[in-house]
Enzyme design. Structure first.
Site, mmCIF file in Angstrom:
data_model
loop_
_atom_site.group_PDB
_atom_site.id
_atom_site.type_symbol
_atom_site.label_atom_id
_atom_site.label_comp_id
_atom_site.label_asym_id
_atom_site.label_seq_id
_atom_site.Cartn_x
_atom_site.Cartn_y
_atom_site.Cartn_z
ATOM 1 N N ASP A 1 -0.543 5.345 4.159
ATOM 2 C CA ASP A 1 -0.756 3.944 4.490
ATOM 3 C C ASP A 1 -2.143 3.834 5.119
ATOM 4 O O ASP A 1 -2.364 4.262 6.242
ATOM 5 C CB ASP A 1 0.325 3.473 5.470
ATOM 6 C CG ASP A 1 0.094 2.060 5.998
ATOM 7 O OD1 ASP A 1 -0.916 1.432 5.631
ATOM 8 O OD2 ASP A 1 0.932 1.591 6.795
ATOM 9 N N CYS B 1 5.555 -3.933 14.761
ATOM 10 C CA CYS B 1 6.250 -3.349 13.597
ATOM 11 C C CYS B 1 6.261 -1.825 13.691
ATOM 12 O O CYS B 1 6.076 -1.126 12.694
ATOM 13 C CB CYS B 1 5.614 -3.813 12.288
ATOM 14 S SG CYS B 1 5.807 -5.575 11.977
ATOM 15 N N LYS C 1 -6.847 -7.069 6.000
ATOM 16 C CA LYS C 1 -7.266 -6.307 7.176
ATOM 17 C C LYS C 1 -8.685 -5.755 7.012
ATOM 18 O O LYS C 1 -9.186 -5.083 7.902
ATOM 19 C CB LYS C 1 -6.278 -5.181 7.451
ATOM 20 C CG LYS C 1 -4.875 -5.676 7.840
ATOM 21 C CD LYS C 1 -3.937 -4.535 8.137
ATOM 22 C CE LYS C 1 -2.507 -4.998 8.340
ATOM 23 N NZ LYS C 1 -2.303 -5.750 9.582
ATOM 24 N N HIS D 1 4.068 2.054 10.675
ATOM 25 C CA HIS D 1 4.485 0.660 10.542
ATOM 26 C C HIS D 1 5.832 0.631 9.835
ATOM 27 O O HIS D 1 6.143 1.491 9.008
ATOM 28 C CB HIS D 1 3.426 -0.087 9.714
ATOM 29 C CG HIS D 1 3.573 -1.571 9.686
ATOM 30 N ND1 HIS D 1 4.518 -2.196 8.909
ATOM 31 C CD2 HIS D 1 2.878 -2.554 10.315
ATOM 32 C CE1 HIS D 1 4.390 -3.507 9.057
ATOM 33 N NE2 HIS D 1 3.421 -3.756 9.903
ATOM 34 N N GLN E 1 -4.857 0.247 8.149
ATOM 35 C CA GLN E 1 -5.691 0.172 9.345
ATOM 36 C C GLN E 1 -6.939 1.046 9.235
ATOM 37 O O GLN E 1 -7.745 1.085 10.169
ATOM 38 C CB GLN E 1 -4.884 0.581 10.582
ATOM 39 C CG GLN E 1 -3.695 -0.299 10.889
ATOM 40 C CD GLN E 1 -4.087 -1.709 11.304
ATOM 41 O OE1 GLN E 1 -5.226 -1.971 11.685
ATOM 42 N NE2 GLN E 1 -3.151 -2.644 11.210
#
Length: 410
Positions: free
Chosen positions: A202, A368, A228, A125, A205
């Protein structure tokens, strides 16, 4: 609820937004990777705070402040358990994944110099690319992308070769934003550790779909967002090893994070407060706690199995349609949460708008992840993404609607 008591409709019924009609159609929500819908318990927890406990945390002696502070710090302990951090001091509340990464990139500035190497996931991202580019501009360091293979997955042989440059930091996605690709972060972090690199993962997700154990991954920093994982917007987490967090120069300074202030100088307090300047998003933190409680009470093994089967079904149904290109399906077919696709040469926005007219919500764009789109040699794509509330009927409705779109556009 135990693993033997899996009532998916009971789970789905807890999400009020999913009960609505869009014109003549019931909502078919397949945009969870952008933001998840919220269960009633999260809405109720935030409402309760504002109705009865609204006060600033840590600062006042009255009962409302004491109740607010207790709830706020209880969530920190919940997050610690949720990701298996060793200490609550390692859990920093932020406004989301983007702020968490920026806090690290800003906070490490003084440790970087010209020529230092930062390796970045090419499918990441933008929030896990741009802050490192800004750090490189400030310091003279250089950002080097980790190449992708033909499936859009990280090229692990290329990664091994890049590690010979002894990077200062490696930034990875646990699960990719656009395609739901699960990266082997534990193995990749171990290799980075062997060359002395700092690591940031990250997990935006990942946390809603996988059991995350930050101690097992052994990364220096792990970041994610509440919205999320069925919590509210405006709250996120920066996890770090204690020594890694101590390295960070605070990005924000002011109240809450100080020990002493005078015009001769200021000293900062201890972690985690040192990195939490100002009034936090208290209601959002409380909502995040409710989301963690909600998730922890679900039968995790069956939920994971349900999501895996549903993604497989979605991939299978898409593959049976003509003129559909599906991106990023791994050889082991272990994608999670999302499927990226295009309809012939039609613009992804046109496809999304026509699906919306049938009550089907997906995402179209570059997600993104423009470097990933460039690698795939496309300008953008459609993305259908699922959550714990998604079911086979959602997929069937989506496939039926997409077939209708095909008949209009082709």
């Amino acid at each position: 609820m135990t693993d033997s008591q899996f009532d998916h409709q009971a789970i789905r019924s807890q999400f009020p937004a999913l009960q609505q009609q869009l014109g003549d159609n019931p909502l078919c929500y397949l945009d969870t990777a952008a933001t998840s819908q919220k269960p009633q318990c999260v809405i109720d927890a935030m409402n309760h705070y504002y109705r009865l406990d609204n006060a600033n945390v840590h600062r006042a002696a009255h009962q409302l402040a004491a109740r607010a502070t207790l709830q706020y710090e209880q969530v920190r302990a919940q997050v610690q358990g949720f990701i298996n951090a060793a200490s609550t001091q390692q859990v920093i509340f932020t406004h989301g994944t983007t702020e968490s990464i920026n806090m690290v990139a800003h906070g490490l500035t003084d440790l970087f110099k010209a020529g230092d190497v930062i390796l970045v996931d090419s499918a990441a991202h933008h929030a896990n690319i741009v802050p490192w580019q800004a750090l490189a501009q400030r310091t003279g360091a250089k950002v080097i992308p980790i190449p992708l293979d033909a499936n859009g997955c990280l090229n692990l042989s290329a990664y091994d070769a890049l590690l010979t440059q002894v990077p200062k930091l490696v930034a990875l996605s646990h699960v990719t934003n656009a395609m739901g690709t699960i990266n082997p972060v534990k193995a990749m972090v171990a290799k980075a550790n062997n060359v002395g690199a700092m690591t940031l993962i990250d997990g935006a997700q990942a946390v809603a779909h996988l059991n995350v154990d930050v101690q097992a991954i052994d990364c220096d920093y792990y970041v994610f967002s509440g919205h999320k994982m069925y919590g509210p917007t405006g709250v996120g987490i920066l996890y770090g090893k204690l020594d890694a967090l101590e390295k960070l120069t605070p990005m924000l300074t002011g109240g809450e994070m100080i020990k002493t202030v005078s015009f001769e100088g200021t000293s900062y307090t201890e972690l985690p407060n040192r990195l939490e300047a100002g009034t936090p998003a208290i209601s959002a933190v409380i909502g995040l706690g409710a989301a963690i409680t909600f998730l922890s009470e679900l039968p995790q093994a069956l939920i994971h199995q349900h999501e895996q089967q549903l993604i497989g079904y979605l991939q299978q149904q898409l593959s049976q349609l003509s003129h559909i290109s599906v991106y990023g399906v791994t050889p082991n077919n272990d994608n999670i949460g999302a499927v990226a696709f295009n309809l012939a040469d039609e613009h992804h926005q046109d496809v999304g708008i026509l699906l919306d007219q049938q009550g089907v919500a997906i995402r179209g764009g570059h997600h993104c992840a423009m470097p990933l789109m460039q690698s795939l040699q496309i300008k953008g794509c459609c993305r259908a993404s699922i959550g714990i509330y998604s079911n086979q009927q959602d997929v069937d409705r989506f496939i039926h609607a997409l077939t209708e779109v095909k008949s209009i556009l082709l």
